[in-house]
Design a protein around this motif. Structure first.
Motif, PDB file in Angstrom:
ATOM      1  N   GLU A  66       0.862  -1.179   0.000  1.00 15.95           N
ATOM      2  CA  GLU A  66       0.000   0.000   0.000  1.00 15.95           C
ATOM      3  C   GLU A  66       0.895   1.225   0.000  1.00 15.95           C
ATOM      4  OE1 GLU A  66      -3.396   2.170   2.763  1.00 15.95           O
ATOM      5  OE2 GLU A  66      -2.799   0.101   3.134  1.00 15.95           O
ATOM      6  N   ARG A  67       0.703   2.098  -0.953  1.00 14.79           N
ATOM      7  CA  ARG A  67       1.576   3.243  -1.123  1.00 14.79           C
ATOM      8  C   ARG A  67       0.994   4.446  -0.409  1.00 14.79           C
ATOM      9  NH1 ARG A  67       1.164  -0.289  -4.873  1.00 14.79           N
ATOM     10  NH2 ARG A  67       2.954  -1.034  -6.051  1.00 14.79           N
ATOM     11  N   ILE A  68       1.717   4.927   0.577  1.00 14.97           N
ATOM     12  CA  ILE A  68       1.231   6.023   1.402  1.00 14.97           C
ATOM     13  C   ILE A  68       2.358   7.019   1.641  1.00 14.97           C
ATOM     14  CG2 ILE A  68      -0.523   4.656   2.572  1.00 14.97           C
ATOM     15  CD1 ILE A  68       1.398   4.273   4.865  1.00 14.97           C
ATOM     16  N   CYS A  69       2.014   8.151   2.203  1.00 10.97           N
ATOM     17  CA  CYS A  69       3.017   9.114   2.625  1.00 10.97           C
ATOM     18  C   CYS A  69       3.062   9.126   4.144  1.00 10.97           C
ATOM     19  CB  CYS A  69       2.690  10.515   2.113  1.00 10.97           C
ATOM     20  SG  CYS A  69       3.011  10.703   0.351  1.00 10.97           S
ATOM     21  N   ILE A  70       4.244   9.196   4.679  1.00 14.49           N
ATOM     22  CA  ILE A  70       4.402   9.211   6.127  1.00 14.49           C
ATOM     23  C   ILE A  70       5.255  10.403   6.517  1.00 14.49           C
ATOM     24  CG2 ILE A  70       6.353   7.603   5.942  1.00 14.49           C
ATOM     25  CD1 ILE A  70       5.586   6.590   8.736  1.00 14.49           C
ATOM     26  N   ASN A  71       4.829  11.115   7.522  1.00 10.40           N
ATOM     27  CA  ASN A  71       5.534  12.304   7.971  1.00 10.40           C
ATOM     28  C   ASN A  71       6.155  12.028   9.327  1.00 10.40           C
ATOM     29  OD1 ASN A  71       6.472  14.896   7.973  1.00 10.40           O
ATOM     30  ND2 ASN A  71       4.599  15.790   8.782  1.00 10.40           N
ATOM     31  N   LEU A  72       7.459  12.273   9.465  1.00  6.58           N
ATOM     32  CA  LEU A  72       8.116  12.073  10.745  1.00  6.58           C
ATOM     33  C   LEU A  72       7.555  13.043  11.773  1.00  6.58           C
ATOM     34  CD1 LEU A  72      11.873  11.714   9.727  1.00  6.58           C
ATOM     35  CD2 LEU A  72      10.235   9.898  10.217  1.00  6.58           C
ATOM     36  N   THR A  73       7.348  12.539  12.969  1.00  8.10           N
ATOM     37  CA  THR A  73       6.908  13.408  14.061  1.00  8.10           C
ATOM     38  C   THR A  73       8.071  14.298  14.472  1.00  8.10           C
ATOM     39  OG1 THR A  73       7.612  11.898  15.797  1.00  8.10           O
ATOM     40  CG2 THR A  73       5.387  11.568  14.878  1.00  8.10           C
ATOM     41  N   PRO A  74       7.787  15.393  15.174  1.00  8.16           N
ATOM     42  CA  PRO A  74       8.885  16.216  15.686  1.00  8.16           C
ATOM     43  C   PRO A  74       9.839  15.406  16.557  1.00  8.16           C
ATOM     44  CG  PRO A  74       6.823  17.421  15.824  1.00  8.16           C
ATOM     45  CD  PRO A  74       6.469  16.025  15.397  1.00  8.16           C
ATOM     46  N   ASN A  75       9.309  14.439  17.307  1.00  8.06           N
ATOM     47  CA  ASN A  75      10.148  13.599  18.153  1.00  8.06           C
ATOM     48  C   ASN A  75      11.091  12.752  17.307  1.00  8.06           C
ATOM     49  OD1 ASN A  75      10.967  12.211  20.658  1.00  8.06           O
ATOM     50  ND2 ASN A  75       9.855  10.477  19.800  1.00  8.06           N
ATOM     51  N   GLN A  76      10.563  12.175  16.215  1.00  4.86           N
ATOM     52  CA  GLN A  76      11.392  11.375  15.321  1.00  4.86           C
ATOM     53  C   GLN A  76      12.488  12.223  14.678  1.00  4.86           C
ATOM     54  OE1 GLN A  76       8.082   9.885  12.950  1.00  4.86           O
ATOM     55  NE2 GLN A  76       8.740   7.799  13.403  1.00  4.86           N
ATOM     56  N   GLU A  77      12.096  13.399  14.210  1.00  2.00           N
ATOM     57  CA  GLU A  77      13.061  14.281  13.564  1.00  2.00           C
ATOM     58  C   GLU A  77      14.166  14.683  14.537  1.00  2.00           C
ATOM     59  OE1 GLU A  77      10.979  17.574  11.884  1.00  2.00           O
ATOM     60  OE2 GLU A  77      10.499  16.481  10.049  1.00  2.00           O
ATOM     61  N   GLU A  78      13.787  14.952  15.786  1.00  5.25           N
ATOM     62  CA  GLU A  78      14.776  15.357  16.775  1.00  5.25           C
ATOM     63  C   GLU A  78      15.730  14.216  17.103  1.00  5.25           C
ATOM     64  OE1 GLU A  78      16.975  17.482  19.557  1.00  5.25           O
ATOM     65  OE2 GLU A  78      15.697  18.099  17.884  1.00  5.25           O
ATOM     66  N   ARG A  79      15.204  12.992  17.211  1.00  6.69           N
ATOM     67  CA  ARG A  79      16.066  11.848  17.505  1.00  6.69           C
ATOM     68  C   ARG A  79      17.024  11.563  16.354  1.00  6.69           C
ATOM     69  NH1 ARG A  79      12.482   7.380  20.909  1.00  6.69           N
ATOM     70  NH2 ARG A  79      12.317   8.679  22.790  1.00  6.69           N
ATOM     71  N   LEU A  80      16.540  11.699  15.143  1.00  7.97           N
ATOM     72  CA  LEU A  80      17.403  11.512  13.988  1.00  7.97           C
ATOM     73  C   LEU A  80      18.464  12.603  13.942  1.00  7.97           C
ATOM     74  CD1 LEU A  80      18.200  10.089  11.399  1.00  7.97           C
ATOM     75  CD2 LEU A  80      16.415  11.372  10.198  1.00  7.97           C
ATOM     76  N   ARG A  81      18.069  13.827  14.245  1.00 13.39           N
ATOM     77  CA  ARG A  81      19.020  14.944  14.256  1.00 13.39           C
ATOM     78  C   ARG A  81      20.122  14.702  15.289  1.00 13.39           C
ATOM     79  NH1 ARG A  81      20.715  18.931  16.999  1.00 13.39           N
ATOM     80  NH2 ARG A  81      19.313  18.444  18.735  1.00 13.39           N
ATOM     81  N   ARG A  82      19.733  14.238  16.485  1.00 20.60           N
ATOM     82  CA  ARG A  82      20.724  13.996  17.529  1.00 20.60           C
ATOM     83  C   ARG A  82      21.665  12.855  17.155  1.00 20.60           C
ATOM     84  NH1 ARG A  82      16.497  15.090  21.634  1.00 20.60           N
ATOM     85  NH2 ARG A  82      16.205  12.852  21.934  1.00 20.60           N
ATOM     86  N   LEU A  83      21.120  11.802  16.541  1.00 18.17           N
ATOM     87  CA  LEU A  83      21.968  10.686  16.125  1.00 18.17           C
ATOM     88  C   LEU A  83      22.938  11.126  15.032  1.00 18.17           C
ATOM     89  CD1 LEU A  83      22.846   7.784  16.231  1.00 18.17           C
ATOM     90  CD2 LEU A  83      20.884   7.165  14.785  1.00 18.17           C
ATOM     91  N   ARG A  84      22.456  11.902  14.083  1.00 16.92           N
ATOM     92  CA  ARG A  84      23.348  12.413  13.031  1.00 16.92           C
ATOM     93  C   ARG A  84      24.457  13.260  13.633  1.00 16.92           C
ATOM     94  NH1 ARG A  84      18.770  14.224   8.595  1.00 16.92           N
ATOM     95  NH2 ARG A  84      18.873  12.360   7.255  1.00 16.92           N
ATOM     96  N   HIS A  85      24.104  14.057  14.635  1.00 21.28           N
ATOM     97  CA  HIS A  85      25.111  14.890  15.298  1.00 21.28           C
ATOM     98  C   HIS A  85      26.160  14.011  15.975  1.00 21.28           C
ATOM     99  CE1 HIS A  85      26.957  18.137  17.566  1.00 21.28           C
ATOM    100  NE2 HIS A  85      26.809  17.413  18.662  1.00 21.28           N
ATOM    101  N   ARG A  86      25.732  12.977  16.675  1.00 23.77           N
ATOM    102  CA  ARG A  86      26.661  12.068  17.321  1.00 23.77           C
ATOM    103  C   ARG A  86      27.624  11.460  16.305  1.00 23.77           C
ATOM    104  NH1 ARG A  86      23.639   7.452  20.315  1.00 23.77           N
ATOM    105  NH2 ARG A  86      25.799   6.899  20.906  1.00 23.77           N
ATOM    106  N   MET A  87      27.105  11.132  15.138  1.00 23.91           N
ATOM    107  CA  MET A  87      27.920  10.493  14.104  1.00 23.91           C
ATOM    108  C   MET A  87      28.967  11.438  13.511  1.00 23.91           C
ATOM    109  SD  MET A  87      24.819   8.392  12.263  1.00 23.91           S
ATOM    110  CE  MET A  87      25.701   8.217  10.731  1.00 23.91           C
ATOM    111  N   LYS A  88      28.780  12.731  13.695  1.00 21.34           N
ATOM    112  CA  LYS A  88      29.691  13.712  13.097  1.00 21.34           C
ATOM    113  C   LYS A  88      30.755  14.207  14.073  1.00 21.34           C
ATOM    114  CE  LYS A  88      26.732  15.631   9.441  1.00 21.34           C
ATOM    115  NZ  LYS A  88      25.799  14.515   9.370  1.00 21.34           N
ATOM    116  N   VAL A  89      30.678  13.789  15.338  1.00 20.28           N
ATOM    117  CA  VAL A  89      31.631  14.269  16.342  1.00 20.28           C
ATOM    118  C   VAL A  89      32.923  13.460  16.261  1.00 20.28           C
ATOM    119  CG1 VAL A  89      32.086  14.579  18.803  1.00 20.28           C
ATOM    120  CG2 VAL A  89      29.792  15.029  17.889  1.00 20.28           C
ATOM    121  N   TYR A  90      34.021  14.133  15.965  1.00 20.43           N
ATOM    122  CA  TYR A  90      35.318  13.478  15.943  1.00 20.43           C
ATOM    123  C   TYR A  90      35.842  13.319  17.370  1.00 20.43           C
ATOM    124  CZ  TYR A  90      35.439  14.422  10.930  1.00 20.43           C
ATOM    125  OH  TYR A  90      35.145  14.464   9.598  1.00 20.43           O
TER     126      TYR A  90
END
Length: 276
Positions: A66-90
C-alpha cells in the motif's frame, strides 16, 4: 555484501507491516503518486518530498503493498538529528569529556585495575593498536567510543566474554577487540545510510521507525552486531586476515533480521538473544 532491494532512481522504499495508528507516526495520508492497484512489485509514481521530512514510501500489509506518505513526528526528527550529530563528532583527545569517556571505558572494562594514563601500554590489553587509543577513532569518531561504553555497561557479561575471547574455539590470530568495535560502528553507519537526504534502502526506513520507539536503538544494534560478528567469526573459523569478510557477512545477517516481518524493535531481532 547484501544490498536491500530498491527501485533504481527512486526514493520509494518498501518496509514491512506497521500499524498506521502507531504512536510513532504523526500523520499518514494516501500518496498522490500511488497506483490504484496493489501488487508485490515495489513500484510507485515519482516520489517527492512534501515539506520537511516527508517522503513517499510503500508499506507491505497482508501480502500487498500500500503506497502512502508518512511524515516524521517532531520527536522522530529530533532523535534523527541527535543521532546524526553524534555520528559527526570526531574524537578529540584534548576535550575533557572525551578524556573522561575513555577513563569510563577503562573502568567499565577493568574495574579492579588502575589506569596509569590515557597514553599507556595498558590500552593494548583491550585491543587498541598502540599506546594511544585516540588514534584508532579516526574512522568512526566519538560515537564508536560511546558504543563500546554502552556495550560494557549494558551487557557486561557479553562484553567481557568477547573481550576475553571466552566463547568457542578461538583462532591463533584473533581480531583486536576494541579496534573491531570501531569497525563495527563504521559498518553500521554505512548500512543505515542516515546522512542521506532521502531514504534509499529498506533497512534505513525500518531503523528510523525503531529509533522513534527507542532513542538508544543505534547503540542496541551495535551490541547485537558485535555478538553476531563474533559468532560469524567462530562459525567460519576465521583469522585476522578474514576480518573484512566476517564484517560483510555480519552486515548481511543484520540486514536480513531487520527486514523480518515480526521485527519491530531491536529487541525483536533473533540475534538479540545472543546478548547476556
Amino acid at each position: 555484501m547484501m544490498s536491500p532491494g530498491r527501485n533504481q532512481g527512486s526514493s520509494c522504499v518498501a518496509i514491512r507491516t506497521l500499524s498506521p495508528s502507531s504512536s510513532s507516526v504523526a500523520s499518514v495520508s494516501r500518496c498522490p503518486h500511488a497506483s490504484a492497484s496493489s501488487s508485490d512489485d515495489v513500484t510507485c509514481g515519482t516520489p517527492t518530498w512534501i515539506g520537511r521530512g516527508l517522503t513517499c514510501v510503500c508499506f507491505k500489509r497482508k501480502g500487498t503493498y500500500e503506497r502512502i506518505c508518512i511524515n516524521l513526528t517532531p520527536n522522530q526528527e529530533e532523535r534523527l538529528r541527535r543521532l546524526r550529530h553524534r555520528m559527526k563528532v570526531y574524537f578529540d583527545a584534548s576535550r575533557p569529556d572525551h578524556q573522561e569517556a575513555l577513563r569510563a571505558l577503562w573502568s567499565a572494562t577493568y574495574p579492579d585495575q588502575e589506569l596509569h594514563g590515557l597514553i599507556s601500554e595498558q590500552w593494548k590489553e583491550m585491543g587498541w593498536q598502540g599506546r594511544d587509543p585516540s588514534t584508532d577513532f579516526r574512522g568512526a569518531g566519538f560515537i564508536s567510543l560511546e558504543n563500546l561504553l554502552f556495550f560494557a555497561k549494558t551487557f557486561s557479561t557479553s562484553f567481557q566474554l568477547l573481550l576475553k575471547k571466552q566463547r568457542g574455539k578461538r583462532a591463533a590470530w584473533e581480531y583486536p577487540f576494541a579496534v573491531a568495535g570501531v569497525n563495527i560502528t563504521f559498518m553500521i553507519m554505512q548500512m543505515l545510510d542516515l546522512d542521506a537526504t532521502k531514504p534509499r534502502t529498506f533497512v534505513r526506513a525500518v531503523f528510523l521507525q525503531m529509533l522513534s520507539e527507542n532513542e538508544w536503538a543505534f547503540d542496541l544494534l551495535y551490541c547485537v552486531a558485535f555478538v553476531v560478528m563474533d559468532k560469524q567469526w567462530l562459525d567460519r573459523n576465521a583469522t585476522y586476515m578474514e576480518f573484512n569478510e566476517v564484517l560483510k557477512s555480519t552486515r548481511a545477517k543484520l540486514e536480513k533480521e531487520l527486514l523480518m516481518d515480526d521485527v519491530l524493535r531491536i529487541e525483536d531481532m533473533p540475534s538479540y538473544g545472543l546478548l547476556c
